[in-house]
Write an enzyme that holds these catalytic residues in place. Sequence first.
Site, PDB file in Angstrom:
ATOM      1  N   LYS B  82     -11.310  23.221  21.982  1.00  0.00           N
ATOM      2  CA  LYS B  82     -11.888  24.512  21.578  1.00  0.00           C
ATOM      3  C   LYS B  82     -13.093  24.858  22.442  1.00  0.00           C
ATOM      4  CE  LYS B  82     -13.334  26.906  17.294  1.00  0.00           C
ATOM      5  NZ  LYS B  82     -13.614  26.737  15.847  1.00  0.00           N
ATOM      6  N   SER B 157     -11.215  29.884  12.631  1.00  0.00           N
ATOM      7  CA  SER B 157     -11.586  30.344  13.953  1.00  0.00           C
ATOM      8  C   SER B 157     -10.954  29.553  15.095  1.00  0.00           C
ATOM      9  CB  SER B 157     -13.104  30.299  14.098  1.00  0.00           C
ATOM     10  OG  SER B 157     -13.541  28.943  14.100  1.00  0.00           O
ATOM     11  N   SER B 181     -11.909  26.456   9.372  1.00  0.00           N
ATOM     12  CA  SER B 181     -11.492  26.864  10.719  1.00  0.00           C
ATOM     13  C   SER B 181     -10.524  25.921  11.425  1.00  0.00           C
ATOM     14  CB  SER B 181     -12.712  27.057  11.614  1.00  0.00           C
ATOM     15  OG  SER B 181     -13.341  28.277  11.325  1.00  0.00           O
TER      16      SER B 181
END
Lengths: 100, 478
Positions: B82, B157, B181
Amino acid sequence: MTAHATPDDVKKLAALARLSVSEKDLPKLAAEFDSILAYIGQLDELALPKAEGPRVTDVVNSFRADGAPHEKGEFTKKIVDAFPQKEGNALSVKQIIVND
Amino acid sequence: MTNLKNSLAELTITEAARMLRTKECTVRELWDACAAAASAQNEKLNAYLELFVADDAAIDAAQARIGSGDAPLLCGIPLAIKDNILIEGHIASAASKMLENYKATYDATVITKLRAAGALFLGRTNMDEFAMGSSTEHSAFGRVKNPYDHARVPGGSSGGSAAAVAAHMAIASLGTDTGGSIRQPAAHTGLVGLKPTYGAVSRSGAIALGSSLDQIGPFGKSVADTKALFDTIKGADTLDATTTPPDTYIVRDAKKSLRIGIPMRLLEEGIDADVRAAFDATIEKLKSEGHTVVDISLPTSKYALPVYYVIMPAEASTNLSRYDGIRYGLAERSATLLDDYIDSRTKGFGAETQRRILLGTFVLSSGYIDAYYRKADAARGVLTAEYDTAFESCDVIAFPTTPSPAFKAGEKSDPVSMYLEDVFTVTANLTGMPALSVPMGTVVREESTLPIGIHFTAPKGNEEILFKIGASVTGEQL
């Protein structure tokens, strides 16, 4: 108590947060704020046991031994490279005190 | 064993590790398969913000280590990371214009650990800006598409990390989880996702959102893969004072028959009928395997999301005050120093980020701090105590990860409806407890077959219990 946000409130908050919100966006943001505040306002109806001092958690302090965590200057170049404006290894910023 | 899959990129970590050792494939072939799949599909899915060029030295070193017969499971495995986790020398932008040009000056501790294990990094994945969102629509660089239905979101997210693994553009990935997330996108893309115990994994080198909530965690195609990643990245770290040593929590025996607590009252409404049916069927399956079910009561849970939407923006507004346009990142220059700050922040932050900074500023302002922040913090204590009590009569707590499958892009345009996506997942962040989402079948929406997930929470430090019950759901032998 449910707080109600006016465009003027949002403008003040923006100034505190170092943001600028355009006049035309203020009413929309204030309306969104109202709906978020109404949602989190549910907390009003929640009766909590009377607190006796600050909440005790299972958190403990964590210390490291004194001493240099890394070689002096190890990261200097990489950090200085990211500076938008610099003189040598020094970060340049605007002069804020003026001697008139 | 013959490989029946179309591409090496479709393998799990355990399958790939075995094939590397039996010389059915090389590290280079595995990398090439993943990199080719990633570059072929990324234009469509937008899962990666950047694909890295192959690190030949790392690939050769991994191959040599496997040849020596003494390599960790993750050696030679290509992973997606990420964009809010720092990899030295690479941009780490948190999908924000604010950090579009920011190059990481050091490796996050999780990256150091993965490097030591011989893992490879395919690229950095798209996300909601600064991890604020539940759909990956709030990225400054375009939304991520759900591989199961491109009109839908992959969740967020960590939507890029989820989509990359679900579409076989990586073997596994890392995300971060502040309110769901990792677990919510895992549920929306048919993956296993873990939010570890607060303090189990170092956050040194993770771009902070809510510091009392954030954890880094893995996405995998199986429970075994998720566990392998967690076992590699966990551990106390002198660079993160919030990490805890291994003896901090009482570790329960991950026994064969577990007591599953279900908060029946909470599940009475608000869940799609077919999601509820799949949940009930999964629980029946677990019962048939010898686990037992107890009804538990978590009355304060209905306030968990309002509590979260006070605490998280408060911490976010504080954390994001560091982005001032002075030392790194976007640097707008204007008449005065104050204008430099304001212009950099106004141009650098997207709409949702600004909204949460303003909300955080509001709940922390002197007139409202008692009504909001202090009340929310106290409620968080009550919620945690309720969970502790519930865990006296059960070993894990189960509910669906989300009330519905993945929604369509643009469908949740008002902030509160988007926030409701995390209604079940936020509690694990507020209590600090570990939680796992595991696929529990599919439901159909408008001719799209969409995955859904079951969510388990365990007492702090008890990830092993989560892996045990998760493997019961997937039918894996750990």
